[in-house]
Scaffold this motif. Structure first.
Motif, PDB file in Angstrom:
ATOM      1  N   HIS A 204       0.822  -1.212   0.000  1.00  0.00           N
ATOM      2  CA  HIS A 204       0.000   0.000   0.000  1.00  0.00           C
ATOM      3  C   HIS A 204       0.857   1.264   0.000  1.00  0.00           C
ATOM      4  O   HIS A 204       0.485   2.283  -0.579  1.00  0.00           O
ATOM      5  CB  HIS A 204      -0.897  -0.024   1.243  1.00  0.00           C
ATOM      6  CG  HIS A 204      -1.592   1.258   1.544  1.00  0.00           C
ATOM      7  ND1 HIS A 204      -2.834   1.570   1.028  1.00  0.00           N
ATOM      8  CD2 HIS A 204      -1.229   2.322   2.305  1.00  0.00           C
ATOM      9  CE1 HIS A 204      -3.200   2.770   1.457  1.00  0.00           C
ATOM     10  NE2 HIS A 204      -2.248   3.251   2.230  1.00  0.00           N
ATOM     11  N   GLY A 205       1.988   1.216   0.674  1.00  0.00           N
ATOM     12  CA  GLY A 205       2.839   2.397   0.833  1.00  0.00           C
ATOM     13  C   GLY A 205       3.057   2.669   2.307  1.00  0.00           C
ATOM     14  O   GLY A 205       2.791   1.810   3.157  1.00  0.00           O
ATOM     15  N   ASN A 206       3.538   3.867   2.605  1.00  0.00           N
ATOM     16  CA  ASN A 206       3.747   4.245   4.005  1.00  0.00           C
ATOM     17  C   ASN A 206       2.416   4.410   4.724  1.00  0.00           C
ATOM     18  O   ASN A 206       1.444   4.899   4.130  1.00  0.00           O
ATOM     19  CB  ASN A 206       4.501   5.579   4.089  1.00  0.00           C
ATOM     20  CG  ASN A 206       5.966   5.449   3.705  1.00  0.00           C
ATOM     21  OD1 ASN A 206       6.526   4.359   3.755  1.00  0.00           O
ATOM     22  ND2 ASN A 206       6.577   6.551   3.333  1.00  0.00           N
ATOM     23  N   VAL A 207       2.382   4.020   5.970  1.00  0.00           N
ATOM     24  CA  VAL A 207       1.234   4.323   6.817  1.00  0.00           C
ATOM     25  C   VAL A 207       1.754   4.969   8.102  1.00  0.00           C
ATOM     26  O   VAL A 207       2.939   4.873   8.423  1.00  0.00           O
ATOM     27  CB  VAL A 207       0.399   3.067   7.172  1.00  0.00           C
ATOM     28  CG1 VAL A 207      -0.280   2.488   5.940  1.00  0.00           C
ATOM     29  CG2 VAL A 207       1.259   2.010   7.868  1.00  0.00           C
ATOM     30  N   GLU A 208       0.857   5.649   8.820  1.00  0.00           N
ATOM     31  CA  GLU A 208       1.246   6.288  10.083  1.00  0.00           C
ATOM     32  C   GLU A 208       0.574   5.564  11.244  1.00  0.00           C
ATOM     33  O   GLU A 208      -0.285   4.701  11.037  1.00  0.00           O
ATOM     34  CB  GLU A 208       0.852   7.759  10.035  1.00  0.00           C
ATOM     35  CG  GLU A 208       1.534   8.492   8.884  1.00  0.00           C
ATOM     36  CD  GLU A 208       1.268   9.984   8.906  1.00  0.00           C
ATOM     37  OE1 GLU A 208       1.845  10.666   9.768  1.00  0.00           O
ATOM     38  OE2 GLU A 208       0.489  10.462   8.070  1.00  0.00           O
ATOM     39  N   GLY A 209       0.962   5.935  12.449  1.00  0.00           N
ATOM     40  CA  GLY A 209       0.463   5.246  13.640  1.00  0.00           C
ATOM     41  C   GLY A 209      -1.056   5.110  13.686  1.00  0.00           C
ATOM     42  O   GLY A 209      -1.586   4.050  14.037  1.00  0.00           O
ATOM     43  N   ASN A 210      -1.762   6.181  13.317  1.00  0.00           N
ATOM     44  CA  ASN A 210      -3.228   6.121  13.393  1.00  0.00           C
ATOM     45  C   ASN A 210      -3.841   5.159  12.376  1.00  0.00           C
ATOM     46  O   ASN A 210      -4.959   4.668  12.561  1.00  0.00           O
ATOM     47  CB  ASN A 210      -3.833   7.521  13.251  1.00  0.00           C
ATOM     48  CG  ASN A 210      -3.290   8.273  12.050  1.00  0.00           C
ATOM     49  OD1 ASN A 210      -2.235   7.915  11.517  1.00  0.00           O
ATOM     50  ND2 ASN A 210      -3.988   9.288  11.602  1.00  0.00           N
ATOM     51  N   ASP A 211      -3.098   4.849  11.305  1.00  0.00           N
ATOM     52  CA  ASP A 211      -3.634   3.941  10.290  1.00  0.00           C
ATOM     53  C   ASP A 211      -3.847   2.531  10.839  1.00  0.00           C
ATOM     54  O   ASP A 211      -4.675   1.783  10.311  1.00  0.00           O
ATOM     55  CB  ASP A 211      -2.698   3.890   9.080  1.00  0.00           C
ATOM     56  CG  ASP A 211      -2.768   5.161   8.252  1.00  0.00           C
ATOM     57  OD1 ASP A 211      -3.889   5.507   7.824  1.00  0.00           O
ATOM     58  OD2 ASP A 211      -1.733   5.807   8.048  1.00  0.00           O
ATOM     59  N   ILE A 212      -3.095   2.174  11.872  1.00  0.00           N
ATOM     60  CA  ILE A 212      -3.272   0.847  12.486  1.00  0.00           C
ATOM     61  C   ILE A 212      -4.702   0.707  12.978  1.00  0.00           C
ATOM     62  O   ILE A 212      -5.359  -0.303  12.734  1.00  0.00           O
ATOM     63  CB  ILE A 212      -2.275   0.670  13.645  1.00  0.00           C
ATOM     64  CG1 ILE A 212      -0.849   0.613  13.096  1.00  0.00           C
ATOM     65  CG2 ILE A 212      -2.599  -0.584  14.448  1.00  0.00           C
ATOM     66  CD1 ILE A 212       0.225   0.722  14.155  1.00  0.00           C
ATOM     67  N   PHE A 213      -5.199   1.735  13.656  1.00  0.00           N
ATOM     68  CA  PHE A 213      -6.540   1.659  14.247  1.00  0.00           C
ATOM     69  C   PHE A 213      -7.628   2.083  13.263  1.00  0.00           C
ATOM     70  O   PHE A 213      -8.804   1.839  13.489  1.00  0.00           O
ATOM     71  CB  PHE A 213      -6.583   2.472  15.543  1.00  0.00           C
ATOM     72  CG  PHE A 213      -5.647   1.916  16.573  1.00  0.00           C
ATOM     73  CD1 PHE A 213      -5.962   0.737  17.243  1.00  0.00           C
ATOM     74  CD2 PHE A 213      -4.414   2.507  16.829  1.00  0.00           C
ATOM     75  CE1 PHE A 213      -5.087   0.183  18.167  1.00  0.00           C
ATOM     76  CE2 PHE A 213      -3.538   1.962  17.750  1.00  0.00           C
ATOM     77  CZ  PHE A 213      -3.868   0.794  18.421  1.00  0.00           C
ATOM     78  N   LYS A 214      -7.231   2.741  12.194  1.00  0.00           N
ATOM     79  CA  LYS A 214      -8.193   3.016  11.117  1.00  0.00           C
ATOM     80  C   LYS A 214      -8.422   1.767  10.278  1.00  0.00           C
ATOM     81  O   LYS A 214      -9.435   1.632   9.618  1.00  0.00           O
ATOM     82  CB  LYS A 214      -7.622   4.098  10.190  1.00  0.00           C
ATOM     83  CG  LYS A 214      -7.898   5.518  10.592  1.00  0.00           C
ATOM     84  CD  LYS A 214      -7.485   6.414   9.427  1.00  0.00           C
ATOM     85  CE  LYS A 214      -7.443   7.866   9.829  1.00  0.00           C
ATOM     86  NZ  LYS A 214      -6.722   8.655   8.816  1.00  0.00           N
TER      87      LYS A 214
END
Lengths: 346, 346
Positions: A204-214
């Motif tokens: 998918h590409g880079n994700v950030e910390g909040n993407d885990i819970f999204k």
């Protein structure tokens, strides 16, 4: 024998698991007297092991001294010897994580092409599904190659346990742009993109910390230091919020009344975020399936860890990881400088 | 001018701030027409700046092209020139974080002995206090020396803003034992212990992710990659739980009724975890006090950022940081190999 509660939790969990899975067989490894209640259970055999690795035993003790520990004997059941096939398809333990990883590495060895095994767990997300995160602490420093291997292993886990065909993978970073992060993370991003372009991975590409819970991606890869901080801080935040909710609903007579009225709603909420439902972290990259239950698991939680191990074995997780890694190694051999940095064990 | 809402949020916040602080003066920097409502306010002067750094402007644009931006002009108010003292004691912006840090570094320079400025924010903890965490993303890689400097700066911030005399400092790690973590973290632990033994710092030792929300220490230091993941994942988890609670309390007619009954309790809970109350991250290590409000801040939240900047200025944060760093540099000069690794900007 492991975990905070030992057989008082694991035995009822095993009983429930056997009842729910008529094709499953269990080997219970540990002290004969502790496991006596299971004597005579159908599809269940007791394998005696006299020693127990304690939750606070140093890794060295588990590895060198307690050679007849339940942990070690249980892991050994996964090894074929000569013509003899392995006695078990998967091993589940609620014991000491560091010892479990060390003994598993020692007895099982890593799969060909895997530098370092990783620990993967799932966290709940807003889509009411799970996000699989790895590594969670087995490797404090990781090279780009390690992160690529984690991606392949994490995707195989999601396919095996959750049945998702092409699970998406995100690289945990501090921004979505490819120029973000350390040199290692940028290089990992390049390798993962290449794997995606070659159809070896759904990157998918880079994700950030909040993407885990999204729930932006099925899998999120990171080094073990970041993964461990992330997991423990999430546990800490959840514990704080739970304690605040409890305090507020007991603060006054009115609040207690409100709690009574709101009880069914709060129960539903509690069930939804119940971490017992997704207990069972996978140790990936070994020549055998080892699952780690939370040490504080109750019988319900431990049964979920058994379920996850059962699904992983039934859906050929080991083969999937092996095939995925072989594909990557063949199509995208590591550049020499990607394997230079030697990370330290946690 | 910055943030998602601009003067529609910042002006009411400034008005409330001025009313609450009879000794405070404000310089409002931005487009004259946008700031026109503030004309004639007591203890308030409008400083014209024609350009605006947009939230998605690359750092280069803020740094090289928009030389008359409100951000740049506001930061420039912190500089003394020749005999002329600085026009302002602190600067608060809700704008683009990367640009704010870059322009601040360029115009103000770092304090003597500071290699890299850091971003510090507070998170709530179970003790109903705040835990100050840094760095939150300014530096993706950090040396042991940087982490030591973050500890000194974070402690100075807590003393200045919260009035705590000897704030305790924890080093974020994946276990409490000193043998845990990467080489950099272990070295940082040694340096911090030494600073503690010399009485330069109240060093608690290693802390884990959950300790942030337990409130084990006043300050937690980590590199900017870990801090950023930690902050964003906590925001993500909090958002998920909030959305689940909302969903549960609107799921049925009964749930909606329960929500009505529980409303005062839920409001109290919401207030307790209201992140607007602790808005205002500090950019530490610069020759001037710069505070960053969350871009999505409302007037209440922006006012809190103004309050934090005001407290920091009033309690001499800049001097405290400077003194702390000078003490450390004098008593514990860095070994040459501690400063070798050059981290990259985020």
């Amino acid at each position: 024998m492991g975990g905070d509660h030992g057989p008082s939790v694991t035995l009822p969990a095993c009983q429930a698991f056997l009842a729910a899975h008529p094709d499953a067989e269990l080997l219970l490894v540990g002290r004969a007297e502790a496991l006596a209640p299971a004597q005579g259970w159908a599809r269940c055999r007791i394998v005696a092991a006299e020693e127990v690795v304690e939750m606070d035993d140093p890794v060295e003790v588990a590895l060198r001294r307690k050679k007849d520990s339940s942990m070690r004997v249980a892991i050994a059941q996964l090894r074929a010897s000569g013509e003899q096939p392995a006695a078990a398809h998967a091993c589940v333990s609620a014991g000491n994580t560091g010892a479990l990883m060390a003994v598993s590495r020692y007895l099982l060895k890593t799969l060909e092409g895997i530098d370092r095994p990783a620990i993967a767990t799932v966290l709940p997300n807003e889509r009411d599904r799970y996000t699989t995160v790895l590594d969670l602490g087995a490797n404090v420093d990781c090279t780009a190659e390690h992160l690529l291997q984690f991606a392949v292993m994490g995707a195989a886990l999601v396919t095996a346990v959750e049945g998702t065909a092409q699970p998406s993978v995100g690289l945990l970073n501090i921004g979505e742009e490819v120029i973000k992060g350390s040199e290692t993370i940028k290089r990992a991003g390049e390798r993962l993109r290449e794997a995606g372009e070659r159809g070896l991975l759904n990157f998918h590409g880079n994700v950030e910390g909040n993407d885990i819970f999204k729930g932006t991606t099925h899998v999120v890869v990171c080094d073990g230091f970041v993964g461990n901080v992330l997991l423990k801080s999430s546990e800490g935040l959840a514990a704080m919020l739970t304690s605040f909710i409890k305090q507020e609903f007991t603060r006054s007579a009115y609040a207690k009344l409100a709690a009574l009225v709101a009880l069914p709603v709060l129960r539903h909420f509690k069930h939804r975020v119940d971490h017992r439902r997704y207990n069972g972290a996978a140790l990936l990259g070994l020549r055998g399936l080892v699952f780690k239950s939370h040490g504080s698991a109750d019988a319900f939680a431990f049964e979920q860890a058994l379920n996850r191990a059962y699904d992983a074995a039934r859906h050929r997780l080991l083969d999937r990881v092996h095939e995925g890694i072989r594909e990557i190694l063949t199509a995208m051999p590591a550049a020499p400088d990607d394997t230079v940095a030697e990370p330290q064990p946690a």
